[in-house]
Enzyme design. Structure first.
Site, mmCIF file in Angstrom:
data_model
loop_
_atom_site.group_PDB
_atom_site.id
_atom_site.type_symbol
_atom_site.label_atom_id
_atom_site.label_comp_id
_atom_site.label_asym_id
_atom_site.label_seq_id
_atom_site.Cartn_x
_atom_site.Cartn_y
_atom_site.Cartn_z
ATOM 1 N N HIS A 1 37.112 45.170 48.443
ATOM 2 C CA HIS A 1 37.695 43.902 48.541
ATOM 3 C C HIS A 1 38.589 44.039 47.032
ATOM 4 O O HIS A 1 37.858 44.478 45.967
ATOM 5 C CB HIS A 1 37.405 42.712 48.881
ATOM 6 C CG HIS A 1 36.475 42.114 47.837
ATOM 7 N ND1 HIS A 1 35.002 42.070 47.886
ATOM 8 C CD2 HIS A 1 36.407 41.387 46.758
ATOM 9 C CE1 HIS A 1 34.364 41.680 47.043
ATOM 10 N NE2 HIS A 1 35.251 41.235 46.158
ATOM 11 N N GLU B 1 40.033 38.917 48.655
ATOM 12 C CA GLU B 1 39.477 37.591 48.431
ATOM 13 C C GLU B 1 40.513 36.779 47.436
ATOM 14 O O GLU B 1 40.708 37.001 46.392
ATOM 15 C CB GLU B 1 38.403 38.049 47.593
ATOM 16 C CG GLU B 1 37.422 36.739 47.126
ATOM 17 C CD GLU B 1 36.536 37.232 46.206
ATOM 18 O OE1 GLU B 1 35.883 36.444 45.428
ATOM 19 O OE2 GLU B 1 35.839 38.426 46.504
ATOM 20 N N HIS C 1 39.326 41.475 40.326
ATOM 21 C CA HIS C 1 38.591 42.776 40.226
ATOM 22 C C HIS C 1 38.791 43.630 41.590
ATOM 23 O O HIS C 1 39.119 43.111 42.811
ATOM 24 C CB HIS C 1 37.183 42.437 40.197
ATOM 25 C CG HIS C 1 36.614 41.607 41.183
ATOM 26 N ND1 HIS C 1 36.327 40.197 40.889
ATOM 27 C CD2 HIS C 1 36.019 41.961 42.391
ATOM 28 C CE1 HIS C 1 35.749 39.911 42.073
ATOM 29 N NE2 HIS C 1 35.390 40.841 42.915
ATOM 30 N N GLU D 1 33.903 45.561 40.352
ATOM 31 C CA GLU D 1 32.511 45.111 40.776
ATOM 32 C C GLU D 1 31.797 46.076 41.341
ATOM 33 O O GLU D 1 32.437 46.808 42.174
ATOM 34 C CB GLU D 1 32.938 43.924 41.586
ATOM 35 C CG GLU D 1 31.397 42.952 42.161
ATOM 36 C CD GLU D 1 31.603 42.002 43.076
ATOM 37 O OE1 GLU D 1 30.949 41.256 43.206
ATOM 38 O OE2 GLU D 1 32.934 41.926 43.602
#
Length: 149
Positions: A5, A65, A83, A126
């Site tokens: 994501h 997100e 991120h 991430e």
């Protein structure tokens, strides 16, 4: 490795949803209200990906997100872009490989599940453990955070 994501911070959740869902056509697949952390996460997917995401969770297909922090904040320096996220088979092996290549682990995987690094252009990435978290282990367990992520 699999792309998961992209996270962006929004200052007005209703306006963001009007754009991303109402106008752009994405589909809301999950919402998390975190009262303790004072934030809301809304995961959106492309219409063709939405059934798979709803069935398999946010790891079923790539999602967007939206992060809405309840306390007003001015985002500077690209902080509204959060991120990129990638899932890996072994978070410890991945972080070890990155460290050996000279990459700083900004947020070590102390929990056996999540780590953050930055690209040369300061984009946060991430890294998430595929499946269940690995048992906490050294050197990660006692490694402090470095910089920001």
């Amino acid at each position: 490795m699999r792309y998961l994501h992209t996270m962006v911070r929004v200052t007005d959740l209703d306006a963001a949803l009007d754009f991303y869902v109402g106008k752009f056509g994405l589909v809301e697949t999950r919402r998390i209200e975190n009262e303790k952390g004072r934030f809301t996460l809304v995961f959106l997917a492309a219409p063709e990906d939405a059934p798979t995401v709803k069935e398999q969770g946010s790891r079923g297909r790539p999602t967007l997100e939206l992060t809405y922090n309840w306390d007003p904040e001015v985002y500077t320096g690209g902080r509204n872009f959060g991120h990129l996220a990638y899932e890996v088979d072994d978070i410890y092996a991945t972080c070890d490989k990155l460290m050996k290549a000279g990459v700083t682990i900004n947020r070590p995987p102390r929990d056996g599940n999540m780590a953050f690094v930055r690209s040369p252009d300061n984009i946060s990435i991430e890294i998430l453990q595929k499946g269940d978290p690995k048992p906490p282990a050294e050197p990660w367990l006692s490694m402090p955070n470095t910089g920001s992520w």
